[in-house]
Design a protein around this motif. Structure first.
Motif, PDB file in Angstrom:
ATOM      1  N   TYR A 223       2.739   1.938  -6.313  1.00  0.00           N
ATOM      2  CA  TYR A 223       2.489   1.503  -4.944  1.00  0.00           C
ATOM      3  C   TYR A 223       2.808   0.022  -4.769  1.00  0.00           C
ATOM      4  O   TYR A 223       2.567  -0.784  -5.677  1.00  0.00           O
ATOM      5  CB  TYR A 223       1.023   1.750  -4.581  1.00  0.00           C
TER       6      TYR A 223
ATOM      7  N   GLY B 127       0.794  -1.210   0.000  1.00  0.00           N
ATOM      8  CA  GLY B 127       0.000   0.000   0.000  1.00  0.00           C
ATOM      9  C   GLY B 127       0.828   1.262   0.000  1.00  0.00           C
ATOM     10  O   GLY B 127       0.326   2.320  -0.375  1.00  0.00           O
ATOM     11  N   GLU B 128       2.072   1.163   0.405  1.00  0.00           N
ATOM     12  CA  GLU B 128       2.895   2.369   0.463  1.00  0.00           C
ATOM     13  C   GLU B 128       3.447   2.718  -0.922  1.00  0.00           C
ATOM     14  O   GLU B 128       3.588   1.870  -1.791  1.00  0.00           O
ATOM     15  CB  GLU B 128       4.024   2.180   1.480  1.00  0.00           C
ATOM     16  N   LYS B 129       3.771   3.974  -1.048  1.00  0.00           N
ATOM     17  CA  LYS B 129       4.177   4.505  -2.350  1.00  0.00           C
ATOM     18  C   LYS B 129       5.690   4.494  -2.486  1.00  0.00           C
ATOM     19  O   LYS B 129       6.396   4.856  -1.553  1.00  0.00           O
ATOM     20  CB  LYS B 129       3.645   5.936  -2.473  1.00  0.00           C
TER      21      LYS B 129
ATOM     22  N   LYS C 103       2.229  -3.646  -3.702  1.00  0.00           N
ATOM     23  CA  LYS C 103       1.013  -4.432  -3.600  1.00  0.00           C
ATOM     24  C   LYS C 103       1.241  -5.652  -2.714  1.00  0.00           C
ATOM     25  O   LYS C 103       0.298  -6.273  -2.240  1.00  0.00           O
ATOM     26  CB  LYS C 103       0.587  -4.901  -4.996  1.00  0.00           C
TER      27      LYS C 103
END
Lengths: 243, 243
Positions: free
Chosen positions: B75, B33-35, B77
């Motif tokens: 991002y 979820g992080e970019k 996954k």
DNA sequence: AGTGGCTCAATGGTCCAACCAATTTCTGCA
DNA sequence: TGCAGAAATTGGTTGGACCATTGAGCCACT
């Protein structure tokens, strides 16, 4: 409320390229090893940039469907069809003894099932192929006085193929690779794999007799010998100098 | 003579990019979820062209590790680590009944083994967790008067986790996804999965009793009901209108 | 306060033209 | 005929440009 409003697809250039390419392969009846058009030609024919073609081919390369050789061309590595289903499996970790045992547990489950299915489904041609690989393996065992990983693996592959389910071969191949990535040298066990030798023939005999449970039992015995070898190796090993 | 002289790597740009990126992700402790940094920044920092960065990211995207959103960013996954092993599974003509059965055969082998191992290894905490998921599933079954895929799946996941071998969960998760990608609607079988319901508790009971073979037997019964449902669905289905 | 529309910067997607590096093919000399 | 070197082919990389989408900020209007 309504989850039935999926986001519309406005663009999908590289997917379109792959779709077109899959259609091309089918139409031309190209098989593994054959060469497909160069990137420049594809770009021109499909009216897209060479970059887009490259991204699409990179996808296929990542899926192991295609192999690119600089200066030579791009070659099919596996059969492709427009209705393939891809499921990339990424396995984390496993770079230690516990990881080795983990792969063996998967192999135990899958090899046993595959042997049983093979006993049910293998026809004459498949049986002949398995026996051929078995003979090769036994010959290599005699001449080189020890287990040969390659011939051994080919025997098992033949069994998986005859199971009628391609997933067996693919998944166990992953386990096999994971296993060998870590274990370049058999942990100091000199006669690693020796004990497994006789079970190859007993597995084949039970398969040839169309005896699923017998084949399963023999496959389990084979894996058990490998696990024993591994545990002996672990006992020899005091500390791990792996990275 | 010596196979221990691997060809030196004169070029491996995109692999190097992915290696560096994996290291970055680990160092920054980035999770799903992080970019991640933009392509332009990566290109500048790694001293490679943006195109090379894109090819590398295309690889990861194809493996399902990363998701790219135009205008927004790239991002994570899934969890990535520098020592991952990738094994893309390809099911030729997977969009048919045979493909579904293939995934089920893998599940039969692995779920049975996992249940048996779980019966051996699960401790108090793991048993409690499995029972909690079981209760949730049964509650969902009562209230919604039917099988719930989500709660059902969580129960099985808890069993796999308690098996002490993370590979079980990873591989069966892949089978599960493959299964559901094709089967959005249960082929016209309205009460799909109903028959499997009671076996969840019997599996748990055999696990709690530390009875490996009993747990294996119950798991096999559960898969058998799913296979039956599937065959009934196939019988209902005259022609396939899948793409 | 909130709604809708507007601009604008950031970011991935695509394209182009060129050059590099590995491979293959061709050519011409011995 | 055989083989070494030149030339063409092909994938790999680069840099720069522009497009399409997203998201944040702003503002008039209600």
């Amino acid at each position: 409320m309504t989850d039935l409003l999926p986001p519309i697809q406005t663009t999908a250039r590289d997917d379109a390229v792959l779709k077109a390419l899959a259609g091309f392969v089918r139409q031309e009846a190209l098989g593994p090893g054959e060469k497909l058009p160069t990137e420049r030609i594809l770009a021109e024919r499909l009216k897209v940039s060479r970059n887009t073609v490259r991204e699409a081919l990179t996808r296929w390369e990542g899926l192991g469907l295609v192999e690119r050789r600089q200066g030579s061309g791009t070659y099919l590595k596996a059969a492709v069809s427009p209705d393939m289903l891809h499921m990339p499996l990424t396995l984390a970790g496993g770079n230690d003894f516990a990881g080795l045992m983990a792969t063996l547990e998967i192999r135990r489950a899958l090899e046993a099932e595959a042997a049983a299915l093979c006993a049910i489904r293998a026809g004459r041609a498949e049986l002949a192929e398995i026996e051929r690989k078995l003979d090769l393996m036994e010959e290599a065992f005699q001449t080189r006085a020890g287990m040969s990983s390659d011939e051994d693996w080919e025997f098992h592959q033949a069994v998986f193929r005859a199971s009628g389910n391609p997933l067996f071969e693919q998944i166990i191949a992953a386990m096999y690779e994971m296993f060998h990535r870590f274990w370049e040298h058999p942990l100091g066990v000199r006669d690693f794999g020796h004990a497994s030798f006789p079970y190859h023939r007993t597995i084949f005999e039970r398969i040839a007799a169309h005896d699923p449970e017998g084949a399963r039992a023999e496959a389990l015995k084979l894996i058990a010998t490998v696990e024993d070898d591994l545990k002996r190796g672990a006992a020899n090993l005091k500390l791990s100098d792996r990275r």
